[in-house]
Design a protein around this motif. Structure first.
Motif, short mmCIF file in Angstrom:
data_model
loop_
_atom_site.label_atom_id
_atom_site.label_comp_id
_atom_site.label_asym_id
_atom_site.label_seq_id
_atom_site.Cartn_x
_atom_site.Cartn_y
_atom_site.Cartn_z
N GLN A 128 0.84 -1.20 0.00
CA GLN A 128 0.00 0.00 0.00
C GLN A 128 0.87 1.25 0.00
N LYS A 129 1.87 1.28 0.86
CA LYS A 129 2.78 2.44 0.90
C LYS A 129 3.51 2.60 -0.44
N TYR A 130 3.90 1.47 -1.03
CA TYR A 130 4.63 1.54 -2.30
C TYR A 130 3.78 2.19 -3.38
N LEU A 131 2.54 1.77 -3.50
CA LEU A 131 1.71 2.33 -4.58
C LEU A 131 1.35 3.79 -4.32
N ILE A 132 1.19 4.17 -3.05
CA ILE A 132 0.91 5.57 -2.73
C ILE A 132 2.04 6.45 -3.22
N GLN A 133 3.27 5.99 -3.04
CA GLN A 133 4.41 6.79 -3.48
C GLN A 133 4.61 6.69 -4.99
N ALA A 134 4.35 5.52 -5.57
CA ALA A 134 4.54 5.37 -7.02
C ALA A 134 3.61 6.28 -7.80
N PHE A 135 2.37 6.42 -7.34
CA PHE A 135 1.41 7.28 -8.04
C PHE A 135 1.48 8.73 -7.54
N GLN A 136 2.37 9.01 -6.59
CA GLN A 136 2.52 10.34 -6.02
C GLN A 136 1.17 10.88 -5.55
N CYS A 137 0.49 10.07 -4.77
CA CYS A 137 -0.83 10.45 -4.28
C CYS A 137 -0.72 11.62 -3.31
N ASP A 138 -1.56 12.61 -3.46
CA ASP A 138 -1.54 13.74 -2.53
C ASP A 138 -2.73 13.74 -1.59
N VAL A 139 -3.65 12.79 -1.76
CA VAL A 139 -4.77 12.61 -0.84
C VAL A 139 -4.93 11.12 -0.58
N VAL A 140 -4.87 10.73 0.68
CA VAL A 140 -5.09 9.33 1.08
C VAL A 140 -6.33 9.30 1.95
N LEU A 141 -7.33 8.53 1.54
CA LEU A 141 -8.57 8.38 2.30
C LEU A 141 -8.57 7.00 2.93
N ALA A 142 -8.44 6.96 4.25
CA ALA A 142 -8.37 5.69 4.98
C ALA A 142 -9.76 5.37 5.52
N MET A 143 -10.28 4.23 5.09
CA MET A 143 -11.62 3.83 5.47
C MET A 143 -11.63 3.03 6.76
N GLU A 144 -12.46 3.43 7.68
CA GLU A 144 -12.87 2.63 8.83
C GLU A 144 -11.82 2.48 9.93
N GLN A 145 -10.55 2.21 9.57
CA GLN A 145 -9.60 1.72 10.55
C GLN A 145 -8.71 2.84 11.09
N ASP A 146 -8.81 3.11 12.40
CA ASP A 146 -7.99 4.14 13.04
C ASP A 146 -6.50 3.80 12.96
N ARG A 147 -6.18 2.54 13.18
CA ARG A 147 -4.76 2.15 13.19
C ARG A 147 -4.11 2.39 11.85
N LEU A 148 -4.79 2.02 10.76
CA LEU A 148 -4.24 2.24 9.42
C LEU A 148 -4.02 3.73 9.17
N HIS A 149 -4.99 4.55 9.55
CA HIS A 149 -4.88 6.00 9.38
C HIS A 149 -3.68 6.55 10.13
N ALA A 150 -3.52 6.16 11.39
CA ALA A 150 -2.44 6.68 12.22
C ALA A 150 -1.07 6.21 11.72
N THR A 151 -0.99 4.94 11.31
CA THR A 151 0.28 4.40 10.84
C THR A 151 0.73 5.06 9.55
N LEU A 152 -0.20 5.29 8.63
CA LEU A 152 0.14 5.97 7.38
C LEU A 152 0.59 7.40 7.65
N GLN A 153 -0.08 8.08 8.56
CA GLN A 153 0.33 9.44 8.90
C GLN A 153 1.77 9.46 9.40
N GLN A 154 2.10 8.51 10.23
CA GLN A 154 3.45 8.46 10.78
C GLN A 154 4.48 8.08 9.73
N ASP A 155 4.18 7.08 8.92
CA ASP A 155 5.16 6.56 7.98
C ASP A 155 5.37 7.43 6.76
N LEU A 156 4.35 8.20 6.36
CA LEU A 156 4.47 9.01 5.15
C LEU A 156 4.84 10.45 5.43
N LYS A 157 4.94 10.80 6.71
CA LYS A 157 5.20 12.20 7.06
C LYS A 157 6.48 12.72 6.44
#
Length: 431
Positions: free
Chosen positions: A245-274
């Protein structure tokens, strides 16, 4: 109540911001008709007085102002819901719309500038969290604003644009038809498996290929750049799945990530992509109550239905596929990869793994190919298979090694657009 002919007819009166949720089994005729007011299904507006077949679908009829809807037939589930996340989804769309408008103005004044790039949105979340539904909403609402966003489907386990096992993209130029889906011709790379973990090296390569094609397309057309992309992903969000998931976010140079349902996924992505992507917005959205958990057997059935729809058409929009027998020598079947590659740390000191996940392996015709869904490559030579998208798909129905023939089903009659076929683990039992 019962209508003439014995079919069941139920009329629902919805108040503002309510939605009618339906689960309609395949093989049973079910249709919906808007009688009064205004309503939409995943962002596609219903036409008043027009009956729309919805057999085999799970859908929600939503109204902003109130409406009356008639359901013909017997859905397995039908109920009216008062609480929906639609207001939150609409606010998200409005934020994206403002970015598109800004990008269009920037692109008009300075074509090709980074400021002319509209939002590249990726929707992530666990299985059955409503990712595909949200993608469809965002695409349809963008179309109603006058844009043609590119819809990208990376969910190889289900497949929204074409058969499962693919990474694909298609411009959405008009609201997605409730029966026929998206009518434009997609660009498709064939992965061949229902899980990105089957061959992650190949999956990442195809992500890069597709991202590169879309970047070049956006660079060549300011209107395409301003419209941006909406990207659907798979539901594997732990371990290797999360890394992909992280790989494709960076490959497509996504500037908006919408995390559905899961708090942990949202928090982890915020930390790892900062650090890597400081300008990327990572937002958490609620799951719709209409998104229901599917068991493994139901998910396999959904994959089978997608393959059937490709060859035979969706319910209400039938196709006439062709069965043909060709000489085995007129085809060349290849498999990418030769089994999982063990990490070097698991091998004896000094040894290296010989299994290459990107190795191209020619396969002789055999009965092991029966019921395989294979892609027809655009590649002019075998060494270009990894670099080329595919023209379409065939289903292998028989292999006669004595006569040297292969019988296959294609979506239409006529010569195949290429002789090189790619196979994976994708199989279908359709007749």
């Amino acid at each position: 109540m019962a209508a003439d002919g014995g079919s069941t007819s139920t009329t629902h009166t919805l108040s503002a911001n309510q939605e009618l949720r339906l689960e309609c089994p395949s093989g049973k005729a079910v249709s919906i008709k808007l009688e009064e007011g205004a309503a939409e299904v995943f962002g596609t507006e219903l036409q008043r007085g027009k009956s729309v077949p919805v057999s085999g679908q799970k859908l929600a009829v939503f109204t902003w102002q109130g409406c009356k809807v008639t359901v013909e037939g017997e859905p397995s589930v039908q109920y009216v819901a008062d609480e929906t996340p639609m207001a939150q989804y609409l606010n998200t769309h409005r934020t994206l719309a403002a970015r598109r408008d800004e990008a269009r103005r920037a692109g008009a004044s300075s074509p090709g500038s980074p400021a002319g790039r509209g939002p590249v949105v990726v929707v992530v979340g666990p299985t059955d969290s409503g990712k595909s539904t949200l993608c469809r909403l965002l695409c349809n609402w963008a179309v109603r604003d006058g844009y043609a966003p590119t819809f990208v489907d990376l969910d190889v386990g289900q497949g929204t644009i074409t058969v499962p096992g693919c990474l694909s993209a298609v411009p959405v130029e008009q609201p997605i038809d409730l029966v026929e889906g998206i009518n434009n011709i997609p660009i498709v790379f064939f992965y061949g498996h229902s899980s990105p973990g089957e061959n992650p090296t190949l999956f990442k390569l195809l992500v890069d290929k597709l991202a590169g094609v879309l970047a070049r397309r956006a660079a060549a057309d300011p209107s395409v750049a301003a419209a941006g992309c909406v990207i659907n992903t798979f539901g594997w969000v732990d371990g290797l799945g999360y890394e992909l998931q992280k790989y494709l976010i960076q490959a497509f140079q996504c500037d908006v990530v919408l995390a559905m349902e899961q708090d942990r996924l949202h928090a982890t992505l915020q930390q790892d992509l900062k650090a890597a992507m400081p300008r990327t917005s990572i937002l958490k959205l609620a799951k719709s109550g209409g998104a229901v958990k599917r068991e493994g057997e139901e998910r396999r059935g959904a994959r089978e239905a997608r393959v059937r729809d490709y060859f035979y058409g969706a319910p209400g929009a039938p196709l006439q596929p062709a069965t043909m027998t060709v000489k085995a020598t007129d085809l060349a079947v290849y498999r990418i990869g030769s089994g999982p590659r063990a990490p070097n740390t698991a091998l004896p000191i000094g040894a290296v793994s010989l299994a290459d996940p990107l190795r191209l392996q020619a396969l002789p015709p055999s009965l092991e190919m029966l019921q395989a869904v294979m892609a027809v490559s655009h590649a002019p030579t075998p060494d270009q298979i990894l670099n080329m998208n595919v023209a379409g798909f065939v289903l292998i129905k028989d292999v006669d090694t004595a006569r040297g023939t292969v019988t296959l089903v294609a979506p239409a009659a006529g010569q195949l657009p290429g002789r090189y076929l790619i196979t994976g683990t994708l199989r279908s039992s359709i007749d």
